[in-house]
Design an enzyme around this catalytic site. Structure first.
Site, PDB file in Angstrom:
ATOM      1  N   SER A 176      27.294  16.877   9.279  1.00  0.00           N
ATOM      2  CA  SER A 176      28.237  17.446  10.241  1.00  0.00           C
ATOM      3  C   SER A 176      28.206  18.977  10.225  1.00  0.00           C
ATOM      4  CB  SER A 176      29.640  16.906   9.944  1.00  0.00           C
ATOM      5  OG  SER A 176      30.537  17.178  10.994  1.00  0.00           O
ATOM      6  N   ASP A 193      27.859   9.215  18.997  1.00  0.00           N
ATOM      7  CA  ASP A 193      28.565  10.326  18.354  1.00  0.00           C
ATOM      8  C   ASP A 193      29.188  11.219  19.425  1.00  0.00           C
ATOM      9  OD1 ASP A 193      29.452  12.482  16.887  1.00  0.00           O
ATOM     10  OD2 ASP A 193      27.655  12.646  15.662  1.00  0.00           O
ATOM     11  N   HIS A 212      29.874   9.340  14.486  1.00  0.00           N
ATOM     12  CA  HIS A 212      29.708  10.576  13.736  1.00  0.00           C
ATOM     13  C   HIS A 212      29.783  10.360  12.226  1.00  0.00           C
ATOM     14  CE1 HIS A 212      29.682  14.891  13.160  1.00  0.00           C
ATOM     15  NE2 HIS A 212      30.750  14.802  12.382  1.00  0.00           N
TER      16      HIS A 212
END
Length: 648
Positions: free
Chosen positions: A493, A579, A622
């Site tokens: 991330s 995502d 995600h």
């Protein structure tokens, strides 16, 4: 009380030797300018600059279509065979190791008068707390209140129960069911001799019971939550009405209940300010009441005990959190009185209020402290301040004098004031048993040393975290932990910003990089306010549309913007089609640009090209795969890539 402070990080000891070392970034390299000398001034940009940038971003997203996606999938297939044998071996090894550490899943128990409620294997159960008739509690057959199998409309095998809330007098039960990290629904069950589903809230994010017939809830839409609604359950049917609306898109609204159950708190938070409203369950006919209007830079959360509000906040002269109190009749900032102060560079991990005492769980210099004090006679914690060293946590089995040629896997995050996760993971045992060194670089921008540690690398200071990472790697190598040819870097991330930037400014520091759902195109993302999280994220990254300094700063460190023809390490990126936080289109652009830069460099040099691989997964979001088997496959792909690239 993790709902107030955040998730308490668990410390697991006794598996392998763990050393804590520090690197001084200032002593390893000179300071650098945070801007590009060639950046244009905003005063020289056309008046419709914002529109031009938004149109450019829109055209880029339209250009990245199915043709580009299919080409990338084909490229991955042509390269993945190189790692297939290793991947199969790691899959078997990971399954074997993970099975050694499988433990029974823990299910929290909600205790009410007479009954307790718990979730297990896709069902919510209830049973008498103290036995039924003369039957011991352990011999009871619990009653099924709600089962995933009876909810045929879910149409997914990945659904699981999340929140469970029971109304004050056990008339109703509400539970959220999640099929992904961004999608959930709330099921309301009427409790009785034969529990039955009476209502479904399709987008409910979180919820709390006000009374037996009223449920406060929020909805999650496009990763944003801006309203609080109240569901009224009556014999004639169910109706919803709005009780709170947040108009500032930077803020996110959620609900909580105070520990004693007296109040429901409506918490509206941005990255750097808060506003809390209270709904008093003793007076359900009254509207919610504000505690303190939002003030820029002031974060606060509220608990209740002994007819006093206890406020955890960063308000005041200190850099860290402090606990304050105020009477319910006058809850505003003017009435706040200090109860407890956390000193600078000390991390507040958790807090728990009791009738007469408070417990603070603190971390300072990698040591945990449990501080108990009276609410009647509060005191402060004394902490010794040190320099600005960057902590590194290192795990290894190999004796120190033999580690200079052992492989090293460095981890980094450094954003949002979140600690880098050093929890034990079974898959790491595979690496440790094979002689790897695992290093966790707690760079500025994270939260390991408190609020000031986060502030030191946010907005126009973001590059500080990149310098910290480079310093950590240099320090590890110079003190005998591996060497650049045997070093890999991994990040998830927002950690991708630091990892991607390092590849641009110091590509010789590592030989391979593994990224999962990485944030790599900061500038284009923050220039597009139509994306779900752009406005909310401005308090972490800044607003390049309105601030010239922020524009130049992001442009200077953004991984995508600074790709250039040079030597790069091999890079393996795992992306997820569903995502919503890091769109696939940006990762496709990044991969293509990086691969082109490597090809241009190769025209003028000899030697083997690094592998730039984008692994696009159809499942997951995600936060990665939701199924255990898919997670094993993903880790096996990553390990196979690392072993191949580091020639192990």
């Amino acid at each position: 009380m993790h709902r107030v402070v955040g998730t308490l990080q668990k410390v697991r000891l006794g598996i392998h030797r763990c050393w804590h070392i520090t690197a001084a970034p200032g002593g390893l390299f000179r300071s650098r300018s945070g801007t590009l000398s060639g950046s244009r001034s905003f005063t020289n940009l056309p008046r419709n600059f914002k529109n031009l940038e938004m149109e450019k971003n829109k055209s880029c997203r339209e250009f990245i279509g199915e043709e580009h996606l299919n080409a990338e999938l084909k490229y991955y297939k042509s390269k993945s065979h190189k790692y297939s044998k290793l991947q199969d071996w790691f899959k078997r090894k990971l399954e074997e190791v993970c099975n050694q550490y499988v433990s029974n899943s823990y299910s929290s128990v909600i205790q009410m008068k007479d009954f307790e409620y718990f979730e297990e294997d896709g069902c919510i159960y209830r049973r008498h707390q103290n036995g039924m008739l003369f039957m011991p509690k352990g011999d009871q057959i619990p009653e099924v209140v709600l089962s995933l199998d009876q909810l045929q409309f879910l149409q997914t095998a990945e659904a699981q129960f999340q929140q469970i809330r029971v109304s004050p007098n056990q008339k109703y039960l509400a539970s959220s069911i999640s099929s992904s990290s961004d999608k959930s629904i709330c099921i309301v069950v009427k409790l009785g001799p034969k529990p039955e589903v009476v209502h479904v809230l399709p987008r409910a994010f979180n919820f709390e019971w006000g009374t037996d017939n009223s449920l406060f809830y929020t909805n999650l839409e496009k990763l944003q939550s801006h309203q609080v609604l109240k569901l009224l359950l009556e014999d004639a049917g169910a109706t919803s009405e709005m009780v709170y609306k947040e108009n500032d898109p930077r803020f996110f609204v959620e609900l909580a209940s105070t520990k004693d159950g007296r109040f429901i708190t409506i918490n509206s938070n941005s990255k750097n300010s808060s506003e809390v409203w209270l709904f008093d369950r003793m007076y359900p006919q009254n509207n919610p009441r504000i505690v303190q209007e939002r003030v820029s830079g002031v974060i606060y959360l509220v608990e209740h005990q002994r007819n006093q509000l206890y406020i955890l906040t960063n308000y005041g002269a200190t850099e860290e959190y402090r606990l304050m109190k105020a009477p319910i009749s006058s809850p505003g900032m003017k009435s706040w009185q200090t109860v407890y102060e956390v000193k600078e560079r000390t991390k507040l991990l958790d807090m728990e209020l009791f009738k007469d005492h408070c417990i603070m769980i603190l971390k300072y210099s990698d040591h945990l402290y449990l501080h108990v004090f009276s609410l009647d006679e509060p005191s402060t914690v004394k902490c010794i301040q040190d320099g600005t060293l960057v902590p590194i946590t290192v795990f290894h089995k190999t004796p120190f004098n033999k580690m200079n040629k052992k492989p090293l896997l460095a981890h980094v995050y450094g954003a949002y004031g979140i600690d880098l996760n050093v929890d034990f993971k079974p898959e790491q045992m595979v690496l440790l048993e094979d002689g790897w060194i695992l290093a966790y670089c707690h760079v500025r921008g994270g939260g390991e040393l408190g609020l000031s540690w986060h502030k030191a690398s946010r907005l126009d200071k973001k590059q500080v975290g990149i310098y910290d990472l480079e310093a950590c790697l240099h320090h590890l190598h110079s003190t005998g932990y591996s060497n650049p040819r045997r070093t890999a870097l991994t990040a998830n991330s927002a950690g991708g910003v630091l990892a991607g930037s390092l590849c641009n400014v110091s590509p010789d520091s590592v030989r391979a990089v593994v990224l999962r759902a990485p944030f790599l195109d900061v500038l284009n993302t923050m220039l597009d306010p139509t994306l779900p999280l752009t406005i909310e994220e401005q308090e972490e990254w800044g607003d390049p549309l309105s601030d010239q300094n922020i524009f130049k700063c992001i442009q200077a460190y953004c991984p995508y913007q600074n790709i250039k023809p040079q030597k790069y390490p091999s890079v393996f990126i795992t992306a997820y089609k569903d995502d919503n936080r890091v769109p696939l289109s940006g990762l496709l652009r990044y991969t293509r640009k990086l691969r082109n830069a490597v090809a241009v460099k190769a025209c003028n040099t000899t030697g083997e090209l690094p592998n730039i691989i984008l692994d696009i997964q159809p499942g997951g979001d995600h936060f990665g795969p939701s199924k255990w088997e898919e997670s094993i496959h993903e880790v096996a792909r990553h390990y196979a890539f690392l072993y191949e690239e580091l020639e192990l």
